[in-house]
Design an enzyme around this catalytic site. Structure first.
Site, mmCIF file in Angstrom:
data_model
loop_
_atom_site.group_PDB
_atom_site.id
_atom_site.type_symbol
_atom_site.label_atom_id
_atom_site.label_comp_id
_atom_site.label_asym_id
_atom_site.label_seq_id
_atom_site.Cartn_x
_atom_site.Cartn_y
_atom_site.Cartn_z
ATOM 1 N N ASP A 91 0.930 -1.250 -0.025
ATOM 2 C CA ASP A 91 -0.032 0.063 -0.058
ATOM 3 C C ASP A 91 0.911 1.250 -0.123
ATOM 4 O OD1 ASP A 91 -2.980 0.806 0.844
ATOM 5 O OD2 ASP A 91 -1.722 2.029 1.736
ATOM 6 N N ILE A 92 0.511 2.212 -0.904
ATOM 7 C CA ILE A 92 1.196 3.527 -0.779
ATOM 8 C C ILE A 92 1.069 4.327 0.395
ATOM 9 C CG2 ILE A 92 1.821 5.476 -2.297
ATOM 10 C CD1 ILE A 92 0.688 4.072 -4.834
ATOM 11 N N GLU A 104 -5.081 2.394 -3.881
ATOM 12 C CA GLU A 104 -3.421 2.517 -4.008
ATOM 13 C C GLU A 104 -3.035 1.341 -3.450
ATOM 14 O OE1 GLU A 104 -5.637 4.178 -1.968
ATOM 15 O OE2 GLU A 104 -4.550 4.570 -0.005
#
Ligand code: C2E
Length: 351
Positions: free
Chosen positions: A218-219, A261
């Protein structure tokens, strides 16, 4: 889609419904992508349909209408994706049948050609002393054989056209199917393709006994990034991380965009120790790149990712594997982000 809904969406009320769908999407901050529009058209046209009920439930619960939610809804309720697969299978079966018929006609043509040649040479060897009745009969047979040859040729040409048409159709369906399994922004596998790939990987691991590891990424601080720089730059960052992941993917691995994301990497034949090295390399590559805003060339700095990984335990169901990898990802987030965490080795009871 039910026949009633099909009629409604092509009837006099269609334009009004389309406007209503767009308004409802705008009111609920949903992007007007083609897929979202199709789903919301179902919602406004038939609130009692499965899609209508699912969207109503999400609205009531205040759940965001994310890309992955839309893809899940479409995979469950829009029959086209399933239909494409079925049509592809039917197309393959039809092509096989056509091949068989084509071979049968080809062999009929070959034997009638051979027969025709024999008759022609028999005709030539009959000299003037041969009885006229026999000569006439051989000539009639030779003419009839030539006619059969011409008809076979016409049939063969028609069959070649049909086969080419079926091949074109099959290629088109294959393309549509690929599109339905691909995330439009990143070209990675989408959520549906990920679910199917993981199911296949779990089945294969059961048979081979080889390890299987799932990583989810996950960003970090993506929402803040999006709010500061805008959605377009946010999308570019998603594409950047997807690019790094795609380079680490490739058969038999599957790199997927799992949600907004969030990404996933399925690693068949890889245990947790080897997966940790692979994911650390990916994490470091992402974090080492200084990004620029393409429109203004402003420095955006680096983005980082948090990673969770889980090696599948013996007999572990797919849902538990995902849950453990997710839990490890959240452990990475809690511990300060920009790190990789190995999941606990306990099958999730809730899964
Ligand atoms: P894209 O803009 O379509 O670029 C595709 C690939 O072309 C990039 O893959 C990179 O290999 C090359 N490329 C494009 N523009 C440049 C450039 O100005 N300099 C250099 N050295 N190479 C360039 P890559 O690096 O894997 O990036 C994939 C995608 O990630 C890009 O697609 C873009 O959407 C996003 N991205 C990557 N770096 C940045 C960045 O610094 N700023 C922004 N806004 N987006 C970026």
């Amino acid at each position: 889609m039910s026949a009633d809904l099909e009629v409604l969406l092509r009837g006099p009320k269609a334009s009004g419904l389309a406007r209503k769908a767009l308004d409802a999407m705008e009111n609920n901050c949903v992007w007007p992508t083609p897929l979202n529009f199709e789903l919301w058209l179902h919602y406004v046209a038939a609130k009692e349909s499965p899609v209508g009920k699912a969207i109503a439930r999400m609205l009531e619960a205040g759940e965001p209408f994310t890309d992955s939610a839309a893809e899940t809804l479409a995979a469950q309720h829009l029959p086209r994706v399933r239909l494409n697969g079925e049509l592809l299978t039917a197309g393959n079966a039809l092509s096989k049948e056509l091949d068989t018929v084509s071979r049968a006609i080809e062999s009929a043509r070959e034997s009638s050609e051979a027969y025709g040649e024999q008759l022609a040479s028999a005709n030539q060897s009959l000299d003037d002393t041969a009885p006229p009745a026999i000569k006439a009969m051989v000539e009639t047979l030779a003419n009839a054989t030539q006619r059969v040859q011409r008809e076979n040729k016409t049939l063969e040409d028609k069959l070649a056209d049909t086969t080419a048409e079926v091949t074109r159709l099959r290629e088109h369906l294959e393309m549509v199917r690929r599109d339905a399994m691909t995330d439009g922004l990143t070209n990675l596998a989408n959520r549906k393709a990920f679910d199917e790939a993981l199911e296949r990987a779990v089945d294969a691991a059961d048979v081979s006994g080889e390890p299987l590891t799932l990583a989810v990424l996950d960003i970090d601080h993506f929402k803040t990034f999006n709010d500061s720089w805008g959605h377009q730059t946010g999308d570019q960052v998603i594409r950047f991380v997807a690019g790094v992941l795609a380079r680490a993917g490739g058969s038999p691995r599957t790199a997927a965009r799992y949600g907004g994301e969030e990404f996933a990497l399925i690693l068949p034949g890889v245990d947790a120790v080897a997966a940790m090295a692979i994911l650390e390399e990916i994490r470091e590559e992402v974090g080492s790149r200084m990004l620029k805003r393409r429109s203004t060339q402003q420095d955006l700095g680096a983005v980082t990712v948090s990673v969770g990984l889980a090696e599948r335990l013996a007999g572990e169901p797919q849902s538990s594997l995902i849950e453990r990898a997710d839990a490890a990802l959240y452990a990475s987030k809690r511990a300060g982000r920009n790190r990789t965490t190995n999941a606990e080795k306990r099958i999730s009871a809730a899964a």
